[in-house]
Design a protein around this motif. Structure first.
Motif, PDB file in Angstrom:
ATOM      1  N   PRO A  49      19.737  -8.551 -19.242  1.00 20.85           N
ATOM      2  CA  PRO A  49      19.018  -7.630 -18.347  1.00 20.85           C
ATOM      3  C   PRO A  49      17.919  -8.369 -17.572  1.00 20.85           C
ATOM      4  CG  PRO A  49      18.992  -6.845 -20.631  1.00 20.85           C
ATOM      5  CD  PRO A  49      19.587  -8.198 -20.645  1.00 20.85           C
ATOM      6  N   THR A  50      17.730  -7.968 -16.326  1.00 24.56           N
ATOM      7  CA  THR A  50      16.666  -8.530 -15.510  1.00 24.56           C
ATOM      8  C   THR A  50      15.550  -7.511 -15.342  1.00 24.56           C
ATOM      9  OG1 THR A  50      17.725  -7.754 -13.487  1.00 24.56           O
ATOM     10  CG2 THR A  50      18.258  -9.985 -14.222  1.00 24.56           C
ATOM     11  N   VAL A  51      14.347  -8.016 -15.135  1.00 25.93           N
ATOM     12  CA  VAL A  51      13.187  -7.130 -14.935  1.00 25.93           C
ATOM     13  C   VAL A  51      13.186  -6.635 -13.493  1.00 25.93           C
ATOM     14  CG1 VAL A  51      10.674  -6.959 -14.969  1.00 25.93           C
ATOM     15  CG2 VAL A  51      11.866  -8.375 -16.662  1.00 25.93           C
ATOM     16  N   PRO A  52      13.216  -5.311 -13.276  1.00 24.36           N
ATOM     17  CA  PRO A  52      13.251  -4.787 -11.899  1.00 24.36           C
ATOM     18  C   PRO A  52      11.999  -5.205 -11.129  1.00 24.36           C
ATOM     19  CG  PRO A  52      13.691  -3.063 -13.515  1.00 24.36           C
ATOM     20  CD  PRO A  52      13.205  -4.237 -14.270  1.00 24.36           C
ATOM     21  N   SER A  53      12.158  -5.422  -9.850  1.00 28.55           N
ATOM     22  CA  SER A  53      11.007  -5.725  -8.996  1.00 28.55           C
ATOM     23  C   SER A  53      10.202  -4.457  -8.753  1.00 28.55           C
ATOM     24  CB  SER A  53      11.481  -6.312  -7.668  1.00 28.55           C
ATOM     25  OG  SER A  53      12.285  -5.363  -6.984  1.00 28.55           O
ATOM     26  N   VAL A  54       8.915  -4.620  -8.497  1.00 25.05           N
ATOM     27  CA  VAL A  54       8.013  -3.490  -8.284  1.00 25.05           C
ATOM     28  C   VAL A  54       7.512  -3.534  -6.840  1.00 25.05           C
ATOM     29  CG1 VAL A  54       5.841  -2.378  -8.943  1.00 25.05           C
ATOM     30  CG2 VAL A  54       7.297  -3.444 -10.689  1.00 25.05           C
ATOM     31  N   THR A  55       7.634  -2.396  -6.161  1.00 25.27           N
ATOM     32  CA  THR A  55       7.174  -2.273  -4.775  1.00 25.27           C
ATOM     33  C   THR A  55       5.984  -1.325  -4.725  1.00 25.27           C
ATOM     34  OG1 THR A  55       9.395  -2.653  -3.919  1.00 25.27           O
ATOM     35  CG2 THR A  55       7.810  -1.569  -2.441  1.00 25.27           C
ATOM     36  N   THR A  56       4.941  -1.719  -4.008  1.00 18.13           N
ATOM     37  CA  THR A  56       3.762  -0.865  -3.827  1.00 18.13           C
ATOM     38  C   THR A  56       3.856  -0.146  -2.497  1.00 18.13           C
ATOM     39  OG1 THR A  56       2.394  -2.394  -5.126  1.00 18.13           O
ATOM     40  CG2 THR A  56       1.238  -0.809  -3.696  1.00 18.13           C
ATOM     41  N   PHE A  57       3.723   1.171  -2.530  1.00 15.72           N
ATOM     42  CA  PHE A  57       3.782   1.967  -1.310  1.00 15.72           C
ATOM     43  C   PHE A  57       2.517   1.750  -0.475  1.00 15.72           C
ATOM     44  CE2 PHE A  57       7.090   3.829  -3.661  1.00 15.72           C
ATOM     45  CZ  PHE A  57       7.881   4.599  -2.813  1.00 15.72           C
ATOM     46  N   PRO A  58       2.603   1.927   0.838  1.00 15.50           N
ATOM     47  CA  PRO A  58       1.409   1.801   1.691  1.00 15.50           C
ATOM     48  C   PRO A  58       0.322   2.775   1.240  1.00 15.50           C
ATOM     49  CG  PRO A  58       3.388   1.878   3.035  1.00 15.50           C
ATOM     50  CD  PRO A  58       3.820   2.205   1.646  1.00 15.50           C
ATOM     51  N   ARG A  59      -0.914   2.308   1.251  1.00 18.82           N
ATOM     52  CA  ARG A  59      -2.033   3.115   0.778  1.00 18.82           C
ATOM     53  C   ARG A  59      -3.014   3.328   1.931  1.00 18.82           C
ATOM     54  NH1 ARG A  59      -6.935   1.810  -2.164  1.00 18.82           N
ATOM     55  NH2 ARG A  59      -7.471   3.406  -3.710  1.00 18.82           N
ATOM     56  N   PRO A  60      -3.374   4.573   2.217  1.00 18.02           N
ATOM     57  CA  PRO A  60      -4.327   4.815   3.307  1.00 18.02           C
ATOM     58  C   PRO A  60      -5.659   4.126   3.043  1.00 18.02           C
ATOM     59  CG  PRO A  60      -3.292   6.857   2.582  1.00 18.02           C
ATOM     60  CD  PRO A  60      -2.917   5.807   1.577  1.00 18.02           C
ATOM     61  N   GLU A  61      -6.372   3.818   4.108  1.00 11.75           N
ATOM     62  CA  GLU A  61      -7.684   3.203   3.967  1.00 11.75           C
ATOM     63  C   GLU A  61      -8.642   4.173   3.285  1.00 11.75           C
ATOM     64  OE1 GLU A  61     -11.214   1.295   6.805  1.00 11.75           O
ATOM     65  OE2 GLU A  61      -9.256   1.831   7.644  1.00 11.75           O
ATOM     66  N   ASP A  62      -9.374   3.666   2.336  1.00 10.72           N
ATOM     67  CA  ASP A  62     -10.301   4.499   1.560  1.00 10.72           C
ATOM     68  C   ASP A  62     -11.628   4.618   2.318  1.00 10.72           C
ATOM     69  OD1 ASP A  62     -11.818   5.850  -0.266  1.00 10.72           O
ATOM     70  OD2 ASP A  62     -11.631   4.369  -1.879  1.00 10.72           O
ATOM     71  N   PRO A  63     -11.997   5.811   2.802  1.00 11.58           N
ATOM     72  CA  PRO A  63     -13.264   5.944   3.536  1.00 11.58           C
ATOM     73  C   PRO A  63     -14.485   5.709   2.659  1.00 11.58           C
ATOM     74  CG  PRO A  63     -12.302   8.105   3.113  1.00 11.58           C
ATOM     75  CD  PRO A  63     -11.280   7.093   2.700  1.00 11.58           C
ATOM     76  N   ASP A  64     -14.308   5.779   1.357  1.00 14.10           N
ATOM     77  CA  ASP A  64     -15.429   5.578   0.434  1.00 14.10           C
ATOM     78  C   ASP A  64     -15.490   4.165  -0.111  1.00 14.10           C
ATOM     79  OD1 ASP A  64     -16.252   8.249   0.653  1.00 14.10           O
ATOM     80  OD2 ASP A  64     -14.844   8.893  -0.895  1.00 14.10           O
ATOM     81  N   ALA A  65     -14.752   3.244   0.477  1.00 14.73           N
ATOM     82  CA  ALA A  65     -14.704   1.875  -0.038  1.00 14.73           C
ATOM     83  C   ALA A  65     -16.089   1.239  -0.151  1.00 14.73           C
ATOM     84  CB  ALA A  65     -13.775   1.026   0.826  1.00 14.73           C
ATOM     85  N   PRO A  66     -16.972   1.361   0.856  1.00 19.61           N
ATOM     86  CA  PRO A  66     -18.302   0.750   0.701  1.00 19.61           C
ATOM     87  C   PRO A  66     -19.096   1.330  -0.464  1.00 19.61           C
ATOM     88  CG  PRO A  66     -17.883   1.324   3.002  1.00 19.61           C
ATOM     89  CD  PRO A  66     -16.796   1.968   2.188  1.00 19.61           C
ATOM     90  N   LEU A  67     -18.935   2.629  -0.704  1.00 14.97           N
ATOM     91  CA  LEU A  67     -19.647   3.254  -1.817  1.00 14.97           C
ATOM     92  C   LEU A  67     -19.105   2.779  -3.152  1.00 14.97           C
ATOM     93  CD1 LEU A  67     -19.866   6.883  -0.376  1.00 14.97           C
ATOM     94  CD2 LEU A  67     -21.683   5.176  -0.440  1.00 14.97           C
TER      95      LEU A  67
END
Length: 583
Positions: A49-67
């Motif tokens: 068995p092989t380990v399945p690859s993992v895909t990350t879905f697009p993530r919207p920009e976080d407006p609270d990132a600076p906080l």
């Protein structure tokens, strides 16, 4: 798969709602190719068995990132951290190691952004620069005369607009104290011209140190470039308009104000607040030159009850202020540029008529929308308290304002509405407010306004706070009596302006969504040929508490080329669990 993720089960109901609103903004779809049961090939030998690859879905920009970044830095340093990325001219924000943030909002500009990107507190202390007196740092570009001829005060706006006031004779070199320039005896013996630098403009007064022996008339030449000075409605205010007729600056109705009571008088319970008189105000034009003409009421000047020194107050300011007084008994110093705010209740006539003065405050609370509120308070610095302790249980009540208003146009008749829901009362002290040397003992009034902050956070119109005198029906003042409380305003240099402090928490982060065995991605759409796709959801909360969550997913099936078209149904899976992720 159209994927929706929601959270639930927070300790605070409001935070549970906010978390759900945040994570529902993430959406993606997953297309799973179908296969036919009659077209199977011979089985292949068993492989590792092989380990399945993992895909990350697009993530919207976080407006609270600076906080969120500031919170992480506060945890790392184990001390509060300033979040300059979200500073405004009227507010500061701090992040704390436990994950909460605190907003400090002021009723008027308190700081300015510098060319290098840093922030500095406004400082209107006058310094000599370029042949004039100018504030160290202010919102308005103002300058005052060092004496001699020419304008004693000028204010420059962008696009070639200038407003200046002159004097009819040469001025002496001014005495400078902080943000005040005093030209002694400029208006005659015992009559000083006083000019004050404000964060958003300036005020100019004539202080009569002695009772005049004849009527007083002041003529102040006006110079304008791109602006016009005119009388407001019914001649009770002054306005500056640009070439298009748009109002760019204003002055409230000019008044003359006496010295008010001495501390010992106020503490006796027989205090009479500062009395105000009217001023006949005109703007005259002669051969294209304007002049502001002021005639204080002669009867008020000669009245034995008038206490000297008194101030002739034709204030001018830019319309940027957010604290003002409204009253149903005039004349009152209601200028937005006043260094004092007032709340009062007074029985003025034998028929029991009660007159009031309310203070209106406006704060920038936009950052609170969608937040979970911890607590909130309003602080106001008491400069004078006249008679309040004699009308207990009396005090000062704050209410949430529910309709719009403008500081330079509001008055008693058009003042905004306010609600008693979530109001708070500060009871007057029942002891003397005079120290052994006969001086006022200043203090700070503090109100719990958490209910108001919660209302703003959940979408209520944010129009500020009304501050009004409060006493029950059994403790109404007698004729000629009442109580008056004066606070520092946002224009009080070196003072303590009204301040709103709110502690709040961020909602959970927008979740990171991953999936195994994805063959390709187009925007938010993922295509997988596998019948077994494992989807992962990860979010975080800013404090170390548990987070209950649920999520749902829908799978869309498509047939492989040349095979029967399988029904396109939706599979919904709901789970609940406890997350222990920390932000």
């Amino acid at each position: 798969m159209d994927k929706l993720v929601s959270t639930a089960g927070r300790k605070w109901p409001s935070r549970r709602h906010l978390a759900q609103a945040t994570v529902l903004t993430v959406a993606a779809s997953l297309l799973v190719a179908g296969v036919s049961g009659t077209a199977q090939a011979d089985p292949e030998p068993t492989a590792t068995p092989t380990v399945p690859s993992v895909t990350t879905f697009p993530r919207p920009e976080d407006p609270d990132a600076p906080l969120r970044a500031a919170i992480e830095e506060a945890k790392k340093q184990n001390k509060p951290v300033a979040v300059e990325a979200v500073y405004t001219e009227t507010s500061r924000t701090w992040a704390y190691p436990d994950g909460h943030l605190t907003l400090q909002s002021y009723a008027g500009p308190s700081q300015l952004k510098q060319p290098d990107g840093s922030w500095a507190w406004i400082d209107t202390t006058l310094v000599e620069r370029d042949g004039a007196l100018k504030p160290k740092l202010a919102k308005a570009d103002v300058s005052f005369s060092l004496g001699g001829d020419g304008p004693f005060a000028s204010m420059v706006r962008g696009k070639g607009q200038r407003f200046a006031l002159s004097w009819l004779k040469d001025l002496p070199r001014p005495e400078v104290t902080g943000n005040i320039a005093r030209y002694r005896d400029a208006a005659g013996p015992g009559a000083d011209l006083v000019v004050t630098a404000l964060p958003t403009g300036f005020r100019h007064d004539v202080v009569l140190r002695e009772r005049p022996t004849k009527p007083v008339e002041l003529r102040i030449p006006v110079e304008t470039d791109g602006l016009t000075l005119a009388e407001g409605k019914k001649g009770k205010s002054l306005i500056l308009t640009d070439s298009k007729g748009k109002q760019v600056a204003s002055a409230a109705e000019p008044v003359v104000i006496d010295a008010g009571p001495k501390p010992a008088e106020a503490d006796s319970g027989k205090a009479v607040p500062p009395r105000t008189g009217t001023i006949d105000t005109r703007v005259e034009t002669d051969n294209g030159h304007q002049a502001l003409v002021l005639k204080p009421d002669p009867a008020f000047l000669s009245d034995p009850a008038t206490r000297y020194p008194l101030t002739v107050d034709p204030t001018t300011t830019l319309p940027l202020l957010s604290d003002v007084i409204v009253s149903n008994h005039g004349p009152v110093d209601t200028s937005p540029a006043s260094t004092k705010l007032q709340t009062s209740k007074e029985r003025t006539y034998a028929d029991g008529h009660i007159t009031y003065a309310h203070t209106l405050l406006k704060f920038d609370t936009s950052v609170l929308t969608g937040r979970a509120i911890g607590n909130a308070r309003l602080d106001m610095y008491v400069e004078q308290d006249l008679g309040c302790r004699w009308y207990g249980p009396g005090g000062v009540e704050v209410k949430r304002i529910t309709s719009g208003w403008q500081a330079d146009t509001v008055n008693w008749s058009n003042q905004p509405s306010a609600t008693s829901f979530g109001s708070s009362v500060q009871i007057c002290p029942n002891s003397s407010q005079i120290d052994p040397n006969g001086n006022w003992i200043p203090r700070t009034n503090t109100w719990d306004v958490t209910a108001m902050a919660n209302a703003w956070a959940t979408g209520a119109q944010s129009e500020g706070i009304q501050v009004s005198a409060y006493s029950d029906l059994d403790h109404q003042p007698s004729q000629g009596g009442g109580f008056w409380i004066y606070y520092h305003s946002a224009e009080r240099v070196g003072g303590n302006p009204p301040k709103l402090t709110v502690s709040y928490w961020l909602p959970p982060e927008i979740p990171t969504v991953t999936a195994e065995s994805i063959d390709s991605m187009t925007g938010n759409d993922a295509i997988a040929r596998s019948q077994n796709v494992k989807v992962g959801f990860k979010s975080a909360v800013p404090e170390a508490t548990n987070l209950d969550y649920t999520h749902s997913q829908r799978l869309h099936h498509a047939a492989a080329p040349g095979l029967p078209n399988w029904p396109c149904g939706a599979l919904e899976v709901r789970r609940s669990g406890r997350r222990h992720d920390r932000g």
